[in-house]
Design an enzyme around this catalytic site. Sequence first.
Site, PDB file in Angstrom:
ATOM      1  N   CYS A   1      -4.562  25.803 -31.652  1.00  0.00           N
ATOM      2  CA  CYS A   1      -4.557  26.077 -30.210  1.00  0.00           C
ATOM      3  C   CYS A   1      -5.633  25.295 -29.442  1.00  0.00           C
ATOM      4  CB  CYS A   1      -4.672  27.577 -29.984  1.00  0.00           C
ATOM      5  SG  CYS A   1      -4.175  28.123 -28.322  1.00  0.00           S
TER       6      CYS A   1
ATOM      7  N   LYS B   1     -10.571  28.579 -37.320  1.00  0.00           N
ATOM      8  CA  LYS B   1     -10.577  27.882 -36.024  1.00  0.00           C
ATOM      9  C   LYS B   1     -11.998  27.530 -35.587  1.00  0.00           C
ATOM     10  CE  LYS B   1      -8.655  28.584 -31.350  1.00  0.00           C
ATOM     11  NZ  LYS B   1      -7.957  29.600 -30.515  1.00  0.00           N
TER      12      LYS B   1
ATOM     13  N   GLU C   1       0.040  30.825 -33.672  1.00  0.00           N
ATOM     14  CA  GLU C   1      -1.274  31.448 -33.790  1.00  0.00           C
ATOM     15  C   GLU C   1      -1.190  32.944 -33.487  1.00  0.00           C
ATOM     16  OE1 GLU C   1      -5.686  30.866 -31.705  1.00  0.00           O
ATOM     17  OE2 GLU C   1      -3.863  30.481 -30.552  1.00  0.00           O
TER      18      GLU C   1
END
Length: 290
Positions: free
Chosen positions: A169, A130, A51
Site C-alpha cells: 500500500c 510494512k 492488504e
Amino acid sequence: MTEVDASRADRLRVALLQVSYGDDETLDERVERVSRWIRGLGPTDLVMLPELWAHGGFASTTWESTAEAINGPTVARMASVARDTGAWLHAGSIIERAEEDSDRGVEGRGLWNTSVLLSPQGTVHKTYRKIHRFGFGDGEPRLLEAGTDLAVTSLVRDAGVCQIGLATCYDLRFPELFRGLGALGAEVVLLPAAWPMPRVEHWRLLGRARALENQAWVLQCNTAGTHSGVEMGGHSQIVAPTGDVVAELGSGEDALIADIDLDLVATVRVDFPVLADRRIRIFSRHIGRQ
C-alpha cells in the site's frame, strides 16, 4: 471477472481478488467467503489478496483484539486453501502479533502489518512487515511497529523461477523502496493495498511509475466497499515493465485474471537499458545525511 491471455511461453497466470467488505461481516465470515472464492477460481500459478482484507484496513480500533501470530488461524486457513488449489497464495496482509514478549520491536508495540506469501504446499514461504506506516502519526504509526527489511524471494513453478518482491500500500509512494527491490533482483512486485477512493488516481499513476522506472511487473491488489466510514478505491491493476496497464478492475468486488509474460522484463531491460545509467552512490551520500 476480467481475463487477459498473453499467449507467451514463459507466463505466470495470476489472479488478483479485489475483495469488497463492510462492517457487518465478521472476520471469520470473510475468511470463509474468500476461501470459497479462491477454491472456485480454476488453475492459477499465483493468487493475490489485498492488504488487511480480513482484519480491516481502517479498522484500527479492533487491531489489538484481532491481531494474531503468523501461525494463527487466518494464515492457517489460507494455507489450507493453497494446499487444496496447488497455487502460490499471497494472503494479503494481517495484523501480526509478536509470539514472544522479547520480540515486540524497537517501539515495544508487538504488532505489525505483515504480508504473507504461501507456497503451493501451504507453508509460509516469505513474510514482509510494512516499512512505511500510513496515518501521519495516527493509525498505523501510533499502533504498529515499522518493518525494517526488504523482501525478495524466488517463486518456483514448472516453467521456471521468477523473483518476487513484496511491498504494501503506502510503500507505493516511496520509489527508493522499489529501487531496493530491483537491486535485489525483483522482476515482479506484489503490492496489496487498502487504498481509499479519494486518492485512487494517485494509486493508478504511482503503480505505472514504479513499474516503468524499475522495468518490472507491478501487481496492485486493492480492496473495495466501505468500512470504518472509508470508501475503498478498488481499481486493482496489472502494470507491465513498460508502464502500460495490461488490465484493470473497476470499483466493485471482482477478480482480475491474467497471464503475464515474464520474458518481457529481460526484453525491456535490454532494449532500453536505463537502469545501467543510475548513479546511486551520489544520491546515497546525500540521503545518508538525513
